[in-house]
Scaffold this motif. Structure first.
Motif, short mmCIF file in Angstrom:
data_model
loop_
_atom_site.label_atom_id
_atom_site.label_comp_id
_atom_site.label_asym_id
_atom_site.label_seq_id
_atom_site.Cartn_x
_atom_site.Cartn_y
_atom_site.Cartn_z
N GLU A 223 0.83 -1.21 0.00
CA GLU A 223 0.00 0.00 0.00
C GLU A 223 0.86 1.26 0.00
N ALA A 224 1.95 1.26 0.79
CA ALA A 224 2.84 2.42 0.83
C ALA A 224 3.54 2.61 -0.52
N ASP A 226 2.41 1.63 -3.46
CA ASP A 226 1.38 2.06 -4.41
C ASP A 226 1.06 3.55 -4.25
N ARG A 227 0.93 3.99 -3.03
CA ARG A 227 0.62 5.40 -2.76
C ARG A 227 1.78 6.30 -3.22
N PHE A 228 2.99 5.89 -2.96
CA PHE A 228 4.17 6.66 -3.36
C PHE A 228 4.25 6.76 -4.88
N ALA A 230 1.89 6.48 -7.04
CA ALA A 230 0.74 7.18 -7.62
C ALA A 230 0.80 8.69 -7.43
N THR A 231 1.60 9.15 -6.45
CA THR A 231 1.55 10.57 -6.10
C THR A 231 2.86 11.32 -6.30
N THR A 247 2.88 -0.68 -9.35
CA THR A 247 1.68 -0.50 -8.53
C THR A 247 1.61 -1.57 -7.44
#
Length: 597
Positions: A223-224, A226-228, A230-231, A247
């Motif tokens: 999750e970390a 993926d968030r990194f 994506a942003t 991803t």
């Protein structure tokens, strides 16, 4: 005279590229562990204490000899490219090659999953047992290696201004720490502790390992990541800001494969390597060529010896460039490359003069093809940190003779179990630290081509052909040696020299580790910007007769001497001839150490 003794024991042996890792590995035997537990603990420590060379976001091939079944296996910790990774995805960004740093070259991080798979399938201990030493060093600190400090110092402006999470992880109040300073990584410690908490939900040690894998690849770590991804769009080696392709779904959709080894017999030894998704078979191809020469009669360090080995390496590595790739996505003619008839034909190309031509062969009559090498070097006017990023190797440029570096762990126990691995990737120079995790992702994707139609062309879910290449050797069907070295493209040259020293010249393992070594830079580097020096012969100074070097120059080799004891850090373990175990470790770099009990 040896710089270090050859170590013999009765219970266990561990040799690795960091003394703290070797000590942690041997400590696992006090808990009832075996060689596989020891290697796992040692490797997890190395992820903490050698962050300039590897990390949990990197990759690793693990070679296994399981005494209970008498079988050899490869635990493949080389993660594949993201599902969105296509040549067009890179070209849309104006790229002709995959950058050597940043987020675009990130593959699925395979190292952590591979060690948990090894622990689950072959070990005896729990996730907590093997993680505790690494957590201790991440929380309480460890002495910073001079090479780590040098890399942080060079990268400090980038860490302060751009990769700010890396700055929070590696800088002390905005400044690079001094060599020997106590270094901590509390974020990584918290990541490991959270994995432990989730692993503890398993009722058996196997279930705990599975839970740890799930936490990493499907849980909070994924999750970390993926968030990194994506942003964030951090600056990379192009000098521009680019986001990544990886991803959380890429992590969730991958599990560590365990594969058969590739083997070849050489003078009574069965030598085992990983498949052509690594560069491992190039070691076997060199042996197949050398089988036709009386190496022992040439004499160690003679012009004939060095010339023959270097010219054999040129031919084998040319085949690597033309043919190797992920066999699940490409038709690699491996049987043809290792066929004795093919080796005999290739051997006739080794003449009295040095060759400056890259000459891949035609196994099974197929036509070889190597994509053109594009120069993407940084300009002389760029800041030093950008020049460092533009070269994908995990070392500080102009401070090392070895183009490429990594880590090594080898372990053997009294039962005859052997394991050796070369962890790498996810180093502090590769990409920014992922917020909340304490480690960066790897950049192994830089080794894939954007030219379509090559076996190593980039494709979704495909492993880029790696340089990582540990070795197992059996003799008369019994375990014999487990060895490897840091060194990027040079790994299968320096370990080849070690093996030839032992088998052909009769040196003991420690003598073979310490003997003067050499390599060629004939083929393009696997790391960006893929430089090559076709006639180069790099030799350790004072290790060879000046007359031999003069003769090599007469044969056309561009001989470059480097400081003594600077090429490679071979680590080896295995059973000894008296029912015990042995270990050898290179004194090069004053960092690799072996421990036995």
């Amino acid at each position: 005279m040896l710089h270090r003794p050859e170590l013999h024991g009765t219970a266990c042996a561990v040799s690795s590229t960091h003394w703290l890792a070797s000590a942690a590995g041997v400590a696992m035997f006090d808990r009832g562990g075996n060689a596989f537990d020891a290697a796992t603990a040692a490797a997890l420590v190395i992820q903490v204490v050698e962050p300039h060379l590897n990390g949990p976001g990197g990759d690793v091939p693990i070679m296994v000899y399981d005494a209970a079944t008498g079988s050899t296996r490869v635990v493949c910790g080389q993660g594949p490219m993201p599902r969105r990774a296509t040549p067009e995805a890179f070209r849309r960004r104006g790229l002709a090659v995959i950058p050597g740093s940043g987020l675009l070259a990130a593959t699925v991080p395979g190292a952590f999953g591979a060690w948990m798979r090894l622990l689950r399938d072959f070990g005896r201990l729990t996730v907590q047992d093997v993680l505790e030493p690494a957590i201790g060093y991440a929380e309480d600190g460890y002495p910073l290696l001079p090479k780590t400090a040098a890399m942080i110092e060079v990268m400090a402006p980038l860490f302060r201004d751009e990769w700010t999470e890396s700055g929070r992880t590696y800088l002390h109040h905005g400044a690079a720490p001094a060599p020997g300073a106590r270094m901590r990584n509390p974020a990584l410690a918290r990541t490991y502790r959270r994995i432990l908490a989730e692993a503890a939900t398993g009722r058996t040690r196997e279930a705990q390992a599975d839970a740890a894998i799930s936490a990493f690849y499907e849980g909070f770590v994924a999750e970390a990541v993926d968030r990194f991804m994506a942003t964030e769009e951090p600056i990379d080696s192009t000098g521009r800001h680019n986001g990544g392709l990886l991803t959380g779904d890429d992590l969730a959709g991958w599990r560590v494969p365990v594969e058969a080894t590739v083997a070849l017999d050489y003078r009574g030894h069965s030598v085992h390597k990983a498949g052509p998704w690594s560069q491992g078979p190039v070691f076997l191809q060199q042996l197949a060529l050398l089988e036709g020469f009386d190496i022992d009669a040439m004499g160690f360090g003679s012009a004939d010896h060095v010339h023959t080995v270097i010219e054999s390496a040129k031919l084998a590595f040319a085949d690597r460039e033309a043919w190797y790739g992920d066999p699940e996505h490409a038709d690699v003619p491996l049987a043809g490359l290792l066929d004795p008839v093919y080796a005999a034909a290739r051997r006739t190309l080794i003449g009295p003069e040095a060759s400056d031509v890259l000459r891949p062969g035609s196994p099974d009559g197929r036509k070889p093809w190597i994509p053109p090498v594009l120069d993407v070097s940084a300009s002389s006017g760029d800041p030093d940190w950008l020049r460092q990023l533009a070269d994908g190797i995990p070392t500080v440029l102009q401070q090392t003779a070895a183009k490429g570096d990594t880590c090594c762990v080898s372990a053997t126990d009294r039962d005859g179990n052997m394991v050796v691995a070369t962890p790498s990737g996810g180093w502090l120079k590769s990409s920014p630290v992922v917020p909340g995790l304490g480690f960066p992702l790897g950049t192994r994707g830089q080794m894939a081509w954007l030219d379509e139609g090559h076996n190593n062309s980039v494709a979704p879910g495909k492993r880029p052909r790696t340089t990582l290449s540990p070795t197992l050797a059996l003799r008369d069907g019994a375990p014999y040696l487990a060895f490897g070295t840091p060194g990027g493209d040079q790994q299968d040259q320096w370990t080849l020299n070690f093996f030839v020293n032992h088998v052909d010249f009769g040196m003991s393992p420690q003598q073979a580790v310490e003997a003067a070594t050499f390599h060629t830079d004939h083929v393009p580097s696997s790391f960006t910007p893929r430089r090559a020096r076709p006639l180069a012969a790099v030799v350790e100074q004072d290790g060879f007769d000046p007359a031999a070097l003069t003769e090599l120059r007469r044969r056309g080799h561009e001989v470059r001497t480097v400081a003594p004891m600077t090429l490679g850090k071979v680590c080896a373990t295995g059973p000894d001839s008296h029912g015990g175990v042995l270990a050898a470790a290179s004194p090069r770099g004053q960092q690799a150490y072996a421990v036995v009990r």
